[in-house]
Design an enzyme around this catalytic site. Structure first.
Site, PDB file in Angstrom:
ATOM      1  N   ASP A  96       0.844  -1.188   0.000  1.00 37.05           N
ATOM      2  CA  ASP A  96       0.000   0.000   0.000  1.00 37.05           C
ATOM      3  C   ASP A  96       0.884   1.244   0.000  1.00 37.05           C
ATOM      4  O   ASP A  96       1.822   1.345   0.796  1.00 37.05           O
ATOM      5  CB  ASP A  96      -0.916  -0.001   1.227  1.00 37.05           C
ATOM      6  CG  ASP A  96      -2.027   1.024   1.110  1.00 37.05           C
ATOM      7  OD1 ASP A  96      -2.394   1.388  -0.031  1.00 37.05           O
ATOM      8  OD2 ASP A  96      -2.536   1.471   2.151  1.00 37.05           O
ATOM      9  N   HIS A 103      -3.941  13.985   0.720  1.00 38.61           N
ATOM     10  CA  HIS A 103      -4.120  13.109   1.878  1.00 38.61           C
ATOM     11  C   HIS A 103      -2.916  13.195   2.824  1.00 38.61           C
ATOM     12  O   HIS A 103      -3.075  13.405   4.028  1.00 38.61           O
ATOM     13  CB  HIS A 103      -4.335  11.667   1.425  1.00 38.61           C
ATOM     14  CG  HIS A 103      -4.376  10.689   2.572  1.00 38.61           C
ATOM     15  ND1 HIS A 103      -5.402  10.666   3.481  1.00 38.61           N
ATOM     16  CD2 HIS A 103      -3.491   9.736   2.971  1.00 38.61           C
ATOM     17  CE1 HIS A 103      -5.167   9.713   4.386  1.00 38.61           C
ATOM     18  NE2 HIS A 103      -4.008   9.147   4.104  1.00 38.61           N
ATOM     19  N   GLU A 169     -10.436   3.654   3.949  1.00 43.26           N
ATOM     20  CA  GLU A 169      -9.558   4.407   3.060  1.00 43.26           C
ATOM     21  C   GLU A 169      -9.939   4.056   1.630  1.00 43.26           C
ATOM     22  O   GLU A 169      -9.824   2.901   1.221  1.00 43.26           O
ATOM     23  CB  GLU A 169      -8.077   4.091   3.326  1.00 43.26           C
ATOM     24  CG  GLU A 169      -7.584   4.650   4.658  1.00 43.26           C
ATOM     25  CD  GLU A 169      -6.068   4.573   4.845  1.00 43.26           C
ATOM     26  OE1 GLU A 169      -5.403   3.846   4.062  1.00 43.26           O
ATOM     27  OE2 GLU A 169      -5.560   5.231   5.770  1.00 43.26           O
ATOM     28  N   GLU A 171      -9.317   3.734  -2.052  1.00 40.92           N
ATOM     29  CA  GLU A 171      -8.080   3.623  -2.824  1.00 40.92           C
ATOM     30  C   GLU A 171      -8.353   2.924  -4.156  1.00 40.92           C
ATOM     31  O   GLU A 171      -9.420   2.339  -4.371  1.00 40.92           O
ATOM     32  CB  GLU A 171      -7.030   2.814  -2.048  1.00 40.92           C
ATOM     33  CG  GLU A 171      -6.783   3.355  -0.639  1.00 40.92           C
ATOM     34  CD  GLU A 171      -5.508   2.835   0.004  1.00 40.92           C
ATOM     35  OE1 GLU A 171      -4.681   2.223  -0.715  1.00 40.92           O
ATOM     36  OE2 GLU A 171      -5.346   3.033   1.220  1.00 40.92           O
ATOM     37  N   ASP A 203      -8.896   0.132   2.236  1.00 42.67           N
ATOM     38  CA  ASP A 203      -7.869  -0.226   3.216  1.00 42.67           C
ATOM     39  C   ASP A 203      -8.407   0.153   4.604  1.00 42.67           C
ATOM     40  O   ASP A 203      -8.100   1.208   5.146  1.00 42.67           O
ATOM     41  CB  ASP A 203      -6.581   0.538   2.882  1.00 42.67           C
ATOM     42  CG  ASP A 203      -5.490   0.333   3.921  1.00 42.67           C
ATOM     43  OD1 ASP A 203      -5.506  -0.711   4.591  1.00 42.67           O
ATOM     44  OD2 ASP A 203      -4.636   1.227   4.055  1.00 42.67           O
ATOM     45  N   ARG A 207      -7.634   3.429  13.541  1.00 40.72           N
ATOM     46  CA  ARG A 207      -6.733   4.563  13.787  1.00 40.72           C
ATOM     47  C   ARG A 207      -6.124   4.554  15.185  1.00 40.72           C
ATOM     48  O   ARG A 207      -4.987   5.007  15.367  1.00 40.72           O
ATOM     49  CB  ARG A 207      -7.489   5.882  13.586  1.00 40.72           C
ATOM     50  CG  ARG A 207      -8.035   6.090  12.188  1.00 40.72           C
ATOM     51  CD  ARG A 207      -6.950   6.102  11.142  1.00 40.72           C
ATOM     52  NE  ARG A 207      -7.506   6.336   9.806  1.00 40.72           N
ATOM     53  CZ  ARG A 207      -6.840   6.128   8.681  1.00 40.72           C
ATOM     54  NH1 ARG A 207      -5.590   5.679   8.720  1.00 40.72           N
ATOM     55  NH2 ARG A 207      -7.412   6.350   7.528  1.00 40.72           N
ATOM     56  N   GLN A 210      -3.444   1.944  15.091  1.00 38.23           N
ATOM     57  CA  GLN A 210      -2.387   2.433  14.201  1.00 38.23           C
ATOM     58  C   GLN A 210      -1.533   3.512  14.868  1.00 38.23           C
ATOM     59  O   GLN A 210      -0.299   3.462  14.805  1.00 38.23           O
ATOM     60  CB  GLN A 210      -3.036   2.992  12.922  1.00 38.23           C
ATOM     61  CG  GLN A 210      -2.048   3.472  11.869  1.00 38.23           C
ATOM     62  CD  GLN A 210      -2.758   4.124  10.678  1.00 38.23           C
ATOM     63  OE1 GLN A 210      -3.988   4.122  10.579  1.00 38.23           O
ATOM     64  NE2 GLN A 210      -1.977   4.676   9.765  1.00 38.23           N
ATOM     65  N   LYS A 223      -4.002  -2.238  10.284  1.00 42.16           N
ATOM     66  CA  LYS A 223      -4.367  -2.358   8.873  1.00 42.16           C
ATOM     67  C   LYS A 223      -4.622  -3.798   8.452  1.00 42.16           C
ATOM     68  O   LYS A 223      -5.384  -4.052   7.516  1.00 42.16           O
ATOM     69  CB  LYS A 223      -3.208  -1.831   8.002  1.00 42.16           C
ATOM     70  CG  LYS A 223      -2.832  -0.390   8.233  1.00 42.16           C
ATOM     71  CD  LYS A 223      -3.773   0.516   7.488  1.00 42.16           C
ATOM     72  CE  LYS A 223      -3.213   1.935   7.405  1.00 42.16           C
ATOM     73  NZ  LYS A 223      -4.056   2.776   6.568  1.00 42.16           N
ATOM     74  N   THR A 227      -8.563  -6.017   4.121  1.00 41.94           N
ATOM     75  CA  THR A 227      -8.503  -5.070   3.014  1.00 41.94           C
ATOM     76  C   THR A 227      -9.488  -5.602   1.975  1.00 41.94           C
ATOM     77  O   THR A 227      -9.393  -6.768   1.583  1.00 41.94           O
ATOM     78  CB  THR A 227      -7.089  -5.020   2.391  1.00 41.94           C
ATOM     79  OG1 THR A 227      -6.134  -4.752   3.422  1.00 41.94           O
ATOM     80  CG2 THR A 227      -6.990  -3.970   1.305  1.00 41.94           C
ATOM     81  N   GLU A 332      -9.754  12.345   7.830  1.00 40.33           N
ATOM     82  CA  GLU A 332      -9.742  13.713   7.319  1.00 40.33           C
ATOM     83  C   GLU A 332     -11.137  14.352   7.394  1.00 40.33           C
ATOM     84  O   GLU A 332     -11.281  15.516   7.753  1.00 40.33           O
ATOM     85  CB  GLU A 332      -9.257  13.717   5.869  1.00 40.33           C
ATOM     86  CG  GLU A 332      -7.834  13.250   5.700  1.00 40.33           C
ATOM     87  CD  GLU A 332      -7.585  12.711   4.299  1.00 40.33           C
ATOM     88  OE1 GLU A 332      -7.898  11.530   4.041  1.00 40.33           O
ATOM     89  OE2 GLU A 332      -7.102  13.481   3.452  1.00 40.33           O
TER      90      GLU A 332
HETATM   91 MN    MN Z   1      -4.025   2.881   2.841  1.00 44.17          MN
END
Ligand code: MN
Length: 387
Positions: A96, A103, A169, A171, A203, A207, A210, A223, A227, A332
């Site tokens: 990834d 971002h 996420e 992606e 993904d 948080r 993480q 993570k 996925t 975000e």
């Molecule tokens: Mn990612």
């Protein structure tokens, strides 16, 4: 044909009652059984990998063959409603990246408000990490809220339990078909020699896990629990009209990461994304605003001589555009959980149990219409009891 017309023809793996999983191509609301229609052995398989390994010349040959069947109306279409869709390819390695400047800078401003938003390496290479191939799952697979070690608000020591800051996420994923030899590198312009196609990708990110675990070696258990990828792989050849120049690169990348023609060459992809949470579209990230190109990700990934294998998957990193309603993560969208994720969603911030996330993707077709790429859906299930 709602984005799945003869100009698209994405590949997937499906099964029908009493018959094993095999490779098919989607047309409208139906599936062409490629093992049956073409007689090719590579399609009588529960993954796309045998076909992917055959390389670009065969991919082009098969696309021509299937296009001709469709044009001549010489095929049998199985209703999609009667088919079960599976993970379309066996994932070899999963990487990834972190290619969106909006971002990376947005996260930098949240986490390091008093420092430069981008770290010094960011404009010199596409930052990435190796993820967990074995937990890549097909769209529709439920996602169990992960448990992990995190420091809860007000605590000064970590505890172990269900993540309270579960995020998505949005992606774009790239599927490698043709391998490369160990010790060799792949040039940025050689993307289509190795990459077969594109999938939507979520993904999922815990948080709280993480942010506690990532120093100094990067993302790990926050993570690796899941996925999700789309069940349909759009071949690069269907995206010929979607290439577009990059937003610009300064400083110029080192020669091994530079495209012939520079960032002005059409080496980025104009794919629009829609993020839906619990039935409401909360964001529309534009992939065209991404700083690093797919070819540059591939070149960086192999720049030390690491070999590509059939089934390798690399993803763009969270796609965020410049506007507040173009960000590809709740991190975000909610400013790290400090404001609601939408005007009409009450005070909800992070993902809650029972909520469904759907990512939708669309790109310009060679015929002037829009392709609908495979969607990426997942429902959050509550954390399992600790045993
Ligand atoms: Mn990612």
């Amino acid at each position: 044909m709602s984005g799945f017309g003869p100009d698209h023809l994405p590949y997937g793996v499906f099964s029908t009652p009493g018959a094993p999983p095999r490779v098919g191509v989607r047309l409208g609301d139906g599936v062409l059984d490629l093992a049956f229609e073409t007689g090719r052995d590579c399609f009588a398989a529960p993954s796309l990998n045998p076909f992917l390994a055959l390389g670009p010349a065969v991919w082009a040959e098969v696309r021509d063959e299937v296009s001709a069947l469709v044009r001549d109306d010489d095929f049998e279409l199985l209703p999609l409603a009667s088919a079960t869709l599976h993970l379309p390819f066996e994932v070899a390695d999963y990487v990834d990246f972190y290619c969106s400047e909006h971002h990376a800078a947005g996260v930098g401003r949240l986490y390091r408000p008093d420092a430069e938003p981008l770290l010094p390496n960011w404009r010199h290479l596409p930052v990435g990490y190796h993820g967990r191939a074995g937990s890549v799952v097909a769209s529709g697979t439920p996602v169990v809220r992960p448990r992990g070690q995190r420091v809860l608000p007000g605590d000064d020591a970590p505890s172990y339990g269900p993540s309270r800051r579960l995020d998505l996420e949005a992606e774009l994923g790239f599927v490698v078909g043709a391998p490369s030899a160990p010790g060799t590198t792949v040039a940025p312009d050689a993307l289509a020699d190795h990459v077969f196609g594109v999938v939507g990708l979520n993904d999922w990110s815990a948080r709280d896990v993480q942010s506690w675990e990532y120093r100094p070696l990067g993302p790990f258990l926050g993570k690796s629990f899941a996925t999700t990828v789309s069940t349909w792989v759009t071949p690069l050849s269907a995206l010929d009209a979607a290439w577009t120049p990059l937003p610009g690169q300064a400083p110029a990348p080192l020669p091994h990461l530079a495209h012939t023609g520079g960032a002005e060459a059409a080496v980025g992809l104009d794919v629009t994304v829609e993020v839906e949470v619990d039935g409401e579209v909360v964001s529309r990230p534009p992939y065209a605003t991404t700083y690093w190109s797919p070819g540059q990700m591939l070149a960086h990934l192999t720049s030390n001589g690491a070999a590509l294998r059939t089934g390798d998957l690399f993803a763009s990193g969270t796609i965020s555009g410049p506007a507040p309603d173009q960000v590809g993560s709740l991190l975000e969208l909610t400013a790290d959980g400090t404001r609601p994720r939408s005007a009409s969603g009450g005070d909800r911030t992070w993902l809650e149990d029972g909520e469904v996330v759907v990512l939708r993707y669309s790109a310009l077709s060679t015929t002037g219409g829009r392709l609908t790429l495979g969607e990426v859906a997942g429902r959050i299930e509550s954390a399992r009891t600790h045993t």
